[in-house]
Write an enzyme that holds these catalytic residues in place. Structure first.
Site, short mmCIF file in Angstrom:
data_model
loop_
_atom_site.label_atom_id
_atom_site.label_comp_id
_atom_site.label_asym_id
_atom_site.label_seq_id
_atom_site.Cartn_x
_atom_site.Cartn_y
_atom_site.Cartn_z
N ASP A 28 0.82 -1.21 0.00
CA ASP A 28 0.00 0.00 0.00
C ASP A 28 0.86 1.26 0.00
O ASP A 28 0.34 2.37 0.09
CB ASP A 28 -0.91 0.01 1.24
CG ASP A 28 -0.12 -0.06 2.54
OD1 ASP A 28 0.77 -0.92 2.64
OD2 ASP A 28 -0.40 0.74 3.45
N HIS A 29 2.17 1.11 -0.11
CA HIS A 29 3.09 2.23 0.00
C HIS A 29 2.98 3.22 -1.15
O HIS A 29 3.51 4.33 -1.07
CB HIS A 29 4.53 1.70 0.08
CG HIS A 29 4.78 0.76 1.21
ND1 HIS A 29 4.15 -0.46 1.30
CD2 HIS A 29 5.57 0.85 2.30
CE1 HIS A 29 4.56 -1.08 2.40
NE2 HIS A 29 5.41 -0.31 3.03
N GLY A 30 2.32 2.82 -2.24
CA GLY A 30 2.17 3.73 -3.37
C GLY A 30 1.44 5.01 -2.99
O GLY A 30 1.76 6.10 -3.47
N ILE A 31 0.44 4.87 -2.13
CA ILE A 31 -0.29 6.06 -1.69
C ILE A 31 0.56 6.91 -0.74
O ILE A 31 0.46 8.13 -0.71
CB ILE A 31 -1.64 5.68 -1.03
CG1 ILE A 31 -2.57 6.91 -0.94
CG2 ILE A 31 -1.45 5.04 0.33
CD1 ILE A 31 -3.99 6.56 -0.56
N TYR A 36 1.49 0.29 16.04
CA TYR A 36 2.87 0.67 16.31
C TYR A 36 2.95 1.53 17.58
O TYR A 36 2.02 2.26 17.90
CB TYR A 36 3.44 1.47 15.14
CG TYR A 36 3.51 0.70 13.86
CD1 TYR A 36 4.60 -0.12 13.58
CD2 TYR A 36 2.50 0.79 12.91
CE1 TYR A 36 4.67 -0.84 12.39
CE2 TYR A 36 2.56 0.07 11.72
CZ TYR A 36 3.65 -0.74 11.47
OH TYR A 36 3.72 -1.45 10.31
N ALA A 37 4.08 1.46 18.25
CA ALA A 37 4.37 2.35 19.38
C ALA A 37 5.10 3.56 18.81
O ALA A 37 6.30 3.50 18.54
CB ALA A 37 5.22 1.63 20.41
N ARG A 38 4.38 4.65 18.61
CA ARG A 38 4.96 5.84 17.98
C ARG A 38 4.34 7.09 18.59
O ARG A 38 3.14 7.17 18.73
CB ARG A 38 4.69 5.84 16.47
CG ARG A 38 5.43 4.76 15.71
CD ARG A 38 5.13 4.80 14.24
NE ARG A 38 5.83 3.75 13.53
CZ ARG A 38 5.61 3.44 12.24
NH1 ARG A 38 4.70 4.10 11.56
NH2 ARG A 38 6.28 2.47 11.67
N LYS A 67 -0.03 -6.52 13.91
CA LYS A 67 1.31 -6.27 13.39
C LYS A 67 1.93 -5.15 14.20
O LYS A 67 1.27 -4.16 14.52
CB LYS A 67 1.22 -5.86 11.92
CG LYS A 67 2.49 -5.27 11.31
CD LYS A 67 2.22 -4.84 9.88
CE LYS A 67 3.42 -4.17 9.23
NZ LYS A 67 3.15 -3.82 7.81
N GLY A 117 8.50 -5.03 8.56
CA GLY A 117 9.87 -5.14 8.05
C GLY A 117 10.65 -3.84 8.12
O GLY A 117 11.84 -3.83 8.37
N GLY A 118 9.95 -2.71 7.89
CA GLY A 118 10.66 -1.44 7.88
C GLY A 118 11.48 -1.27 6.61
O GLY A 118 11.27 -1.96 5.61
N ARG A 176 8.64 -3.18 2.36
CA ARG A 176 9.80 -2.71 1.59
C ARG A 176 10.96 -3.70 1.57
O ARG A 176 11.67 -3.80 0.56
CB ARG A 176 10.27 -1.36 2.15
CG ARG A 176 9.36 -0.20 1.80
CD ARG A 176 9.76 1.07 2.52
NE ARG A 176 9.47 0.98 3.94
CZ ARG A 176 9.91 1.86 4.85
NH1 ARG A 176 10.68 2.86 4.46
NH2 ARG A 176 9.58 1.73 6.12
#
Length: 264
Positions: free
Chosen positions: A24-27, A143-145, A173, A198-199, A226
């Site tokens: 989904d990284h295209g957006i 995520y922890a952010r 995830k 994965g990051g 990625r």
């Protein structure tokens, strides 16, 4: 567990283990390497052993002819790297829309500890309610952010995965704490299957060692983007990751099986 959710979980995993490749990284980032010809990438990773691929709803027509019978997940929120704040994920679809475009499951990104946590909490609650009515599994990307939050701290990660369970997700995830010993706390913080992100792309050995670590800690697999789709050979690195998740291979065996050079 609801019969529909159970049946659809089987479509995106194998025996309770999951190798999901989010694309989904295209957006978020634009048509980066691996996503211009997303059809070839989807074909390669599913041939390599991915259980499912994940995109935004608009890419569905490019997914189905190329996923080789594997599972499909539609992501339901988004932001961009050129927008005002990449952490401010906004709703981009509904569970009903995902079902209409052929999804087996849906996913939602949550930044636990960020300024946007309250809104994203409400979004996840709505998604799990709608998905429950339709018998669709929810993958929470929790995520922890946020300000002062260490994104690799096992306590913070454990809080993030428990957040997802408390709100009704079916899989969660999160980030990786860096080693199997500390990640055990994360896995033990929830009864949900836990998969790692994965990051940014690292070396093949780094990628496979992280997968080995999460499995040793009792995790259920990966949702790795990625590191896989931007690889020079997405099918090969997927084969290596699959060997660890589905065949319990060690790092060297997995790399050798995939035909990747064993880095010293």
């Amino acid at each position: 567990m609801d019969t529909g959710i159970s049946a659809r979980l089987d479509r995106i995993g194998t025996g309770g283990r999951y190798l999901v490749v989010p694309m989904d990284h295209g957006i978020t980032m634009g048509a980066v390497t691996g996503l211009k010809d997303i059809e070839s990438t989807i074909d390669g990773v599913t041939r390599g052993g991915a259980d499912a691929v994940l995109t935004q709803k608009g890419i569905a027509p490019r997914v189905h002819p190329n996923k080789n019978g594997k599972g499909y997940i539609v992501h339901l929120n988004a932001s961009t790297t050129i927008g005002p704040d990449e952490q401010d994920k906004r709703i981009s679809g509904s569970v009903e829309e995902a079902v209409r475009v052929g999804a087996d499951a849906v996913s939602l990104h949550i930044n636990v500890g960020s300024d946007y946590e309250p809104k994203q909490l409400e979004d996840l609650a709505r998604v799990t309610e709608e998905a429950g009515r339709l018998g669709v599994p929810v993958l929470a990307m929790a995520y922890a952010r946020g300000p002062g939050v260490d994104s690799t701290d096992p306590e913070a990660l454990g809080h993030a995965v428990r957040f997802a369970e408390e709100l009704g997700a079916d899989i969660v995830k999160t980030g990786y704490s860096g080693d199997a010993g500390s990640f055990e706390h994360v896995v033990e913080s929830t009864r949900l299957p836990v998969v790692i992100a994965g990051g940014a792309k690292g070396t093949d050995r780094e990628t496979v060692e992280a997968v080995r670590g999460v499995m040793d800690a009792g995790g259920a697999g990966v949702s790795m983007g990625r590191s896989i789709f931007q690889h020079d050979d997405p099918e090969a690195i997927t084969t290596a990751v699959s060997a660890v998740i589905h065949d319990d291979a060690d790092t060297e065996t997995a790399l050798e099986r995939a035909g990747l050079a064993v880095e010293l």
